[in-house]
Design a protein around this motif. Structure first.
Motif, mmCIF file in Angstrom:
data_model
loop_
_atom_site.group_PDB
_atom_site.id
_atom_site.type_symbol
_atom_site.label_atom_id
_atom_site.label_comp_id
_atom_site.label_asym_id
_atom_site.label_seq_id
_atom_site.Cartn_x
_atom_site.Cartn_y
_atom_site.Cartn_z
ATOM 1 N N LYS A 103 2.321 -8.341 13.939
ATOM 2 C CA LYS A 103 2.935 -7.646 12.810
ATOM 3 C C LYS A 103 3.069 -6.146 13.070
ATOM 4 C CE LYS A 103 1.253 -10.951 9.377
ATOM 5 N NZ LYS A 103 0.275 -11.189 8.292
ATOM 6 N N GLU A 104 2.060 -5.547 13.663
ATOM 7 C CA GLU A 104 2.143 -4.115 13.956
ATOM 8 C C GLU A 104 3.228 -3.845 14.995
ATOM 9 O OE1 GLU A 104 1.298 -0.052 13.720
ATOM 10 O OE2 GLU A 104 0.747 -1.731 12.413
ATOM 11 N N SER A 105 3.349 -4.719 15.988
ATOM 12 C CA SER A 105 4.406 -4.559 16.998
ATOM 13 C C SER A 105 5.776 -4.711 16.362
ATOM 14 C CB SER A 105 4.219 -5.596 18.110
ATOM 15 O OG SER A 105 2.973 -5.441 18.750
ATOM 16 N N LEU A 106 5.911 -5.682 15.453
ATOM 17 C CA LEU A 106 7.188 -5.900 14.764
ATOM 18 C C LEU A 106 7.543 -4.691 13.904
ATOM 19 C CD1 LEU A 106 9.502 -7.867 14.085
ATOM 20 C CD2 LEU A 106 8.081 -8.746 12.210
ATOM 21 N N PHE A 107 6.550 -4.135 13.215
ATOM 22 C CA PHE A 107 6.790 -2.946 12.386
ATOM 23 C C PHE A 107 7.325 -1.783 13.220
ATOM 24 C CE2 PHE A 107 4.778 1.179 11.412
ATOM 25 C CZ PHE A 107 5.543 1.533 10.315
ATOM 26 N N ARG A 108 6.678 -1.497 14.333
ATOM 27 C CA ARG A 108 7.095 -0.367 15.161
ATOM 28 C C ARG A 108 8.502 -0.571 15.718
ATOM 29 N NH1 ARG A 108 3.001 3.152 16.308
ATOM 30 N NH2 ARG A 108 0.908 2.479 15.662
ATOM 31 N N SER A 157 3.050 -3.754 5.905
ATOM 32 C CA SER A 157 2.154 -4.235 4.851
ATOM 33 C C SER A 157 1.484 -5.526 5.286
ATOM 34 C CB SER A 157 2.921 -4.444 3.542
ATOM 35 O OG SER A 157 3.715 -5.615 3.579
ATOM 36 N N ASP A 158 2.215 -6.341 6.043
ATOM 37 C CA ASP A 158 1.616 -7.562 6.592
ATOM 38 C C ASP A 158 0.485 -7.229 7.562
ATOM 39 O OD1 ASP A 158 3.056 -9.370 5.220
ATOM 40 O OD2 ASP A 158 4.303 -10.053 6.872
ATOM 41 N N ALA A 159 0.710 -6.216 8.402
ATOM 42 C CA ALA A 159 -0.327 -5.817 9.354
ATOM 43 C C ALA A 159 -1.569 -5.339 8.608
ATOM 44 C CB ALA A 159 0.197 -4.721 10.283
ATOM 45 N N ALA A 160 -1.364 -4.547 7.557
ATOM 46 C CA ALA A 160 -2.493 -4.054 6.772
ATOM 47 C C ALA A 160 -3.211 -5.210 6.082
ATOM 48 C CB ALA A 160 -2.004 -3.032 5.744
ATOM 49 N N SER A 161 -2.430 -6.169 5.572
ATOM 50 C CA SER A 161 -3.049 -7.298 4.884
ATOM 51 C C SER A 161 -3.849 -8.158 5.867
ATOM 52 C CB SER A 161 -1.982 -8.140 4.179
ATOM 53 O OG SER A 161 -1.177 -8.848 5.105
ATOM 54 N N SER A 162 -3.350 -8.300 7.095
ATOM 55 C CA SER A 162 -4.086 -9.068 8.107
ATOM 56 C C SER A 162 -5.416 -8.391 8.433
ATOM 57 C CB SER A 162 -3.249 -9.219 9.384
ATOM 58 O OG SER A 162 -2.130 -10.053 9.158
ATOM 59 N N LEU A 163 -5.398 -7.060 8.446
ATOM 60 C CA LEU A 163 -6.636 -6.323 8.701
ATOM 61 C C LEU A 163 -7.651 -6.582 7.594
ATOM 62 C CD1 LEU A 163 -8.195 -4.254 10.403
ATOM 63 C CD2 LEU A 163 -7.097 -2.441 9.044
ATOM 64 N N VAL A 164 -7.179 -6.543 6.345
ATOM 65 C CA VAL A 164 -8.066 -6.802 5.206
ATOM 66 C C VAL A 164 -8.601 -8.229 5.269
ATOM 67 C CG1 VAL A 164 -8.149 -7.033 2.689
ATOM 68 C CG2 VAL A 164 -6.978 -5.084 3.718
ATOM 69 N N VAL A 165 -7.719 -9.180 5.582
ATOM 70 C CA VAL A 165 -8.133 -10.582 5.678
ATOM 71 C C VAL A 165 -9.170 -10.756 6.791
ATOM 72 C CG1 VAL A 165 -7.337 -12.903 6.303
ATOM 73 C CG2 VAL A 165 -6.035 -11.538 4.678
ATOM 74 N N GLY A 166 -8.949 -10.063 7.903
ATOM 75 C CA GLY A 166 -9.919 -10.137 9.001
ATOM 76 C C GLY A 166 -11.292 -9.669 8.579
ATOM 77 N N ILE A 167 -11.341 -8.574 7.820
ATOM 78 C CA ILE A 167 -12.631 -8.064 7.327
ATOM 79 C C ILE A 167 -13.283 -9.082 6.385
ATOM 80 C CG2 ILE A 167 -13.709 -6.267 5.917
ATOM 81 C CD1 ILE A 167 -11.553 -4.339 6.993
ATOM 82 N N GLY A 168 -12.446 -9.697 5.535
ATOM 83 C CA GLY A 168 -12.970 -10.703 4.609
ATOM 84 C C GLY A 168 -13.534 -11.910 5.334
ATOM 85 N N ILE A 169 -12.865 -12.344 6.398
ATOM 86 C CA ILE A 169 -13.338 -13.491 7.168
ATOM 87 C C ILE A 169 -14.647 -13.152 7.882
ATOM 88 C CG2 ILE A 169 -12.819 -14.945 9.172
ATOM 89 C CD1 ILE A 169 -9.885 -14.871 8.299
ATOM 90 N N ILE A 170 -14.723 -11.933 8.439
ATOM 91 C CA ILE A 170 -15.971 -11.497 9.090
ATOM 92 C C ILE A 170 -17.125 -11.516 8.081
ATOM 93 C CG2 ILE A 170 -17.146 -9.533 10.137
ATOM 94 C CD1 ILE A 170 -14.469 -8.765 11.428
#
Length: 320
Positions: A144-149, A172-185
């Motif tokens: 997602k971050e690569s697609l954004f750039r 926003s997808d990249a940011a949401s994936s980061l948040v989801v990653g923290i939640g999964i951890i």
């Protein structure tokens, strides 16, 4: 970066409507391919790993996919030539697409919020997430971050507000994936409630961005002017035209990613009507070449003579 955050352009032909449409189509089809893979991978992995956050992230990617097709539809229609019913062309299809994209994001975000809130009301039902979900989130974050750039670079090059909106949707997808990653951890560390909390945050982010995109596009549909910096650049191009003594009443309104301009130019009062007309034509041509202006309507005023356009109308006394 906002939709109208494009610097003034020097005189060139790099951003013709055909080239802008082609660049938009290419970048959007790239986004379609990425989002298909992410949607299938995230939702599938989210179901298997029992991660609500990952499923929410997959739904977010699905909304991206829908948005991509909205952009493709708008890009196809916006490049149509002007006709009798649309004398200024169809550029506002892009603005309408940005509005539709905002509505899609808002609806998806509210739905995700509702689902996460229901889950939080019964925390004992939140399952333990499998570790494989974390790997999927990491891959999604990079994609997602690569697609954004990539999409933002294309949007800035061709000056497309619709592509900027779609690019920031990818961010926003990249940011949401980061948040989801923290939640999964957090879930894996023994705090299961963090997974639906991550889904809640993602829903809020999506809804907020949808509101901002939709509100911005709505203002553009109501003939919002471009920013003062760009107006001043257009005014400078007009006043630098040989024969133009001064310029006033420069008004702009957005037409998709293009601009419609009205301006009063002042010329020597002693020259002929034909000479004044020729100066106005040259001023118009210079503006159309140097700026993203779709059309310029000029009004010629005599320089240093009374401007009757702004004179107060004196009403004659009523006769009896």
């Amino acid at each position: 970066m906002k939709f109208n955050d494009f610097a003034d352009d020097s005189e060139d032909t790099e951003h013709s409507p055909a080239q802008r449409a082609a660049a938009a189509s290419r970048s959007t089809w790239v986004s379609v391919g990425v989002n298909i893979l992410l949607t299938v991978g995230q939702i599938g992995a989210g179901i298997l790993s029992r991660s609500q956050g990952l499923i929410a992230d997959g739904i977010h990617s699905l909304s991206d996919l829908v948005a991509d097709f909205v952009v493709l539809f708008a890009g196809y229609h916006s490049k149509k030539d002007a006709d009798e019913d649309h004398p200024y062309g169809h550029q506002r299809f892009e603005t309408a697409a940005s509005l539709a994209l905002g509505v899609i994001l808002l609806v998806v975000g509210v739905g995700m919020l509702w689902s996460a809130i229901n889950k939080l009301q019964s925390p004992e039902s939140v399952p333990q997430v499998h570790a494989s979900a974390l790997w999927v989130v990491g891959i999604a974050l990079i994609a997602k971050e690569s697609l954004f750039r990539y999409m933002l670079a294309v949007a800035k090059r061709v000056k497309s507000s619709m592509l900027v909106a779609n690019a920031w949707h990818a961010r926003s997808d990249a940011a949401s994936s980061l948040v989801v990653g923290i939640g999964i951890i957090g879930n894996l560390a023994g705090y299961p409630i963090l997974d639906p909390i991550a889904a809640l945050i993602v829903g809020f982010m999506v809804a907020k961005m949808g509101w901002e995109f939709g509100w911005d596009a709505l203002h553009d549909l109501m003939d919002r002017a471009v920013d003062e910096q760009e107006v001043e650049a257009i005014r400078r191009t007009l006043i630098e035209t040989p024969g133009v003594s001064d310029v006033h009443d420069v008004r702009t309104r957005k037409m998709g990613d293009m601009i419609v301009v009205d301006a009063h130019i002042e010329v020597d009062a002693s020259i002929s009507v034909e000479a004044g007309h020729d100066i106005a034509v040259q001023a118009r041509q210079r503006v159309l070449r140097r700026h993203r202006v779709l059309n310029l309507m000029t009004h010629v005023d005599p320089w240093r003579r009374p401007d009757l356009d702004h004179a107060q109308v004196v009403k004659s006394p009523a006769t009896h």
